[in-house]
Design a protein around this motif. Structure first.
Motif, PDB file in Angstrom:
ATOM      1  N   HIS A  64      10.077 -49.203  24.245  1.00  0.00           N
ATOM      2  CA  HIS A  64       9.531 -49.311  22.942  1.00  0.00           C
ATOM      3  C   HIS A  64       8.351 -50.247  22.899  1.00  0.00           C
ATOM      4  O   HIS A  64       7.368 -49.687  22.306  1.00  0.00           O
ATOM      5  N   GLU A  65       8.193 -51.213  23.788  1.00  0.00           N
ATOM      6  CA  GLU A  65       6.859 -52.001  23.703  1.00  0.00           C
ATOM      7  C   GLU A  65       5.770 -51.262  24.483  1.00  0.00           C
ATOM      8  O   GLU A  65       4.728 -51.359  23.741  1.00  0.00           O
ATOM      9  N   LEU A  66       6.163 -50.607  25.271  1.00  0.00           N
ATOM     10  CA  LEU A  66       5.060 -49.665  25.952  1.00  0.00           C
ATOM     11  C   LEU A  66       4.581 -48.537  25.059  1.00  0.00           C
ATOM     12  O   LEU A  66       3.230 -48.173  24.943  1.00  0.00           O
ATOM     13  N   MET A  67       5.322 -47.866  24.576  1.00  0.00           N
ATOM     14  CA  MET A  67       5.225 -46.908  23.430  1.00  0.00           C
ATOM     15  C   MET A  67       4.028 -47.542  22.252  1.00  0.00           C
ATOM     16  O   MET A  67       3.144 -47.146  22.171  1.00  0.00           O
ATOM     17  N   ALA A  68       4.362 -48.859  21.913  1.00  0.00           N
ATOM     18  CA  ALA A  68       3.716 -49.445  20.716  1.00  0.00           C
ATOM     19  C   ALA A  68       2.216 -49.878  21.407  1.00  0.00           C
ATOM     20  O   ALA A  68       1.241 -49.553  20.607  1.00  0.00           O
ATOM     21  N   GLU A  69       2.091 -49.941  22.824  1.00  0.00           N
ATOM     22  CA  GLU A  69       0.553 -50.339  23.408  1.00  0.00           C
ATOM     23  C   GLU A  69       0.263 -49.004  23.509  1.00  0.00           C
ATOM     24  O   GLU A  69      -1.169 -48.861  23.053  1.00  0.00           O
ATOM     25  N   PHE A  70       0.646 -47.363  23.938  1.00  0.00           N
ATOM     26  CA  PHE A  70       0.199 -46.643  23.873  1.00  0.00           C
ATOM     27  C   PHE A  70      -0.386 -46.146  22.297  1.00  0.00           C
ATOM     28  O   PHE A  70      -1.371 -45.550  22.393  1.00  0.00           O
ATOM     29  N   LYS A  71       0.719 -46.059  21.272  1.00  0.00           N
ATOM     30  CA  LYS A  71       0.129 -45.726  20.186  1.00  0.00           C
ATOM     31  C   LYS A  71      -0.820 -46.622  19.609  1.00  0.00           C
ATOM     32  O   LYS A  71      -1.686 -46.007  18.640  1.00  0.00           O
ATOM     33  N   GLN A  72      -1.121 -47.834  19.808  1.00  0.00           N
ATOM     34  CA  GLN A  72      -2.051 -48.539  19.414  1.00  0.00           C
ATOM     35  C   GLN A  72      -3.511 -48.451  20.232  1.00  0.00           C
ATOM     36  O   GLN A  72      -4.573 -48.060  19.412  1.00  0.00           O
ATOM     37  N   ALA A  73      -3.437 -47.876  21.305  1.00  0.00           N
ATOM     38  CA  ALA A  73      -4.532 -47.296  21.987  1.00  0.00           C
ATOM     39  C   ALA A  73      -4.762 -45.842  21.581  1.00  0.00           C
ATOM     40  O   ALA A  73      -6.145 -45.714  21.385  1.00  0.00           O
ATOM     41  N   ASN A  74      -4.070 -45.125  21.123  1.00  0.00           N
ATOM     42  CA  ASN A  74      -4.344 -43.727  20.643  1.00  0.00           C
ATOM     43  C   ASN A  74      -3.096 -43.374  19.812  1.00  0.00           C
ATOM     44  O   ASN A  74      -2.117 -43.069  20.034  1.00  0.00           O
ATOM     45  N   PRO A  75      -3.388 -43.523  18.447  1.00  0.00           N
ATOM     46  CA  PRO A  75      -2.306 -43.279  17.528  1.00  0.00           C
ATOM     47  C   PRO A  75      -1.898 -41.797  17.289  1.00  0.00           C
ATOM     48  O   PRO A  75      -0.688 -41.607  16.999  1.00  0.00           O
ATOM     49  N   GLN A  76      -2.665 -40.930  17.863  1.00  0.00           N
ATOM     50  CA  GLN A  76      -2.228 -39.538  17.980  1.00  0.00           C
ATOM     51  C   GLN A  76      -1.455 -39.350  19.160  1.00  0.00           C
ATOM     52  O   GLN A  76      -0.993 -38.111  19.650  1.00  0.00           O
ATOM     53  N   GLN A  77      -1.091 -40.150  20.139  1.00  0.00           N
ATOM     54  CA  GLN A  77      -0.423 -40.086  21.468  1.00  0.00           C
ATOM     55  C   GLN A  77       1.083 -39.575  21.067  1.00  0.00           C
ATOM     56  O   GLN A  77       1.646 -40.061  20.607  1.00  0.00           O
ATOM     57  N   HIS A  78       1.322 -38.259  21.887  1.00  0.00           N
ATOM     58  CA  HIS A  78       2.575 -37.817  21.609  1.00  0.00           C
ATOM     59  C   HIS A  78       3.643 -38.444  22.678  1.00  0.00           C
ATOM     60  O   HIS A  78       3.426 -38.214  23.740  1.00  0.00           O
ATOM     61  N   VAL A  79       4.488 -39.245  21.984  1.00  0.00           N
ATOM     62  CA  VAL A  79       5.322 -39.908  23.055  1.00  0.00           C
ATOM     63  C   VAL A  79       6.827 -39.602  22.858  1.00  0.00           C
ATOM     64  O   VAL A  79       7.222 -39.600  21.575  1.00  0.00           O
ATOM     65  N   VAL A  80       7.569 -39.017  23.713  1.00  0.00           N
ATOM     66  CA  VAL A  80       8.907 -38.649  23.676  1.00  0.00           C
ATOM     67  C   VAL A  80       9.706 -39.826  24.505  1.00  0.00           C
ATOM     68  O   VAL A  80       9.438 -40.056  25.806  1.00  0.00           O
TER      69      VAL A  80
END
Length: 137
Positions: A64-80
């Motif tokens: 969950h924390e890693l997903m938040a980092e990726f989404k902060q870096a790129n809000p459009q990042q598609h994370v599953v």
């Protein structure tokens, strides 16, 4: 057209291999793999990925924390998110935190096709070539 690139973050080697093979079968042309948060950060910093398949339970951190980092870096990042936890609470938490999908282990080829098709529906013009590849499988 750009080819579909996926980052798989999964600490179990057998599950990582299975997911990689299914992603290739479903039309992903490039699949990078790592087994922990540190490796995922390094891969993510070095390459642009269309989809990140992220295990929730990792040996050196929290999905969950890693997903938040990726989404902060790129809000459009598609994370599953991928996990063995099929509870409604976990699914709701993931979606409300910004996950674009949630796959419960064990993986199925049908679910992996769904992940890729969902990505194509949202970002079709970016990877339009993949749509034709995906239909052939």
């Amino acid at each position: 057209m750009e080819s579909l690139k996926v980052l798989v973050v999964e600490d179990e080697p057998i599950m990582r291999e299975l997911l990689r093979d299914m992603l290739h079968q479903a039309g992903a042309s490039q699949v990078a793999e790592c087994e922990n948060v540190a490796g995922a950060r390094a891969e993510y910093a070095a390459e642009r990925f269309h989809i990140v398949m992220l295990d929730l339970g990792l040996p050196d951190g929290n999905g969950h924390e890693l997903m938040a980092e990726f989404k902060q870096a790129n809000p459009q990042q598609h994370v599953v998110l991928v996990t063995a936890d099929d509870s409604i609470e976990s699914i709701q938490r993931a979606i409300s935190a910004g996950a674009n999908g949630y796959v419960v282990k064990p993986y199925s080829l049908e679910k992996i096709h769904d992940v890729i098709n969902n990505y194509i529906m949202v970002h079709g013009s970016e990877v339009g070539m993949i749509r034709g590849l995906n239909r052939q499988h």
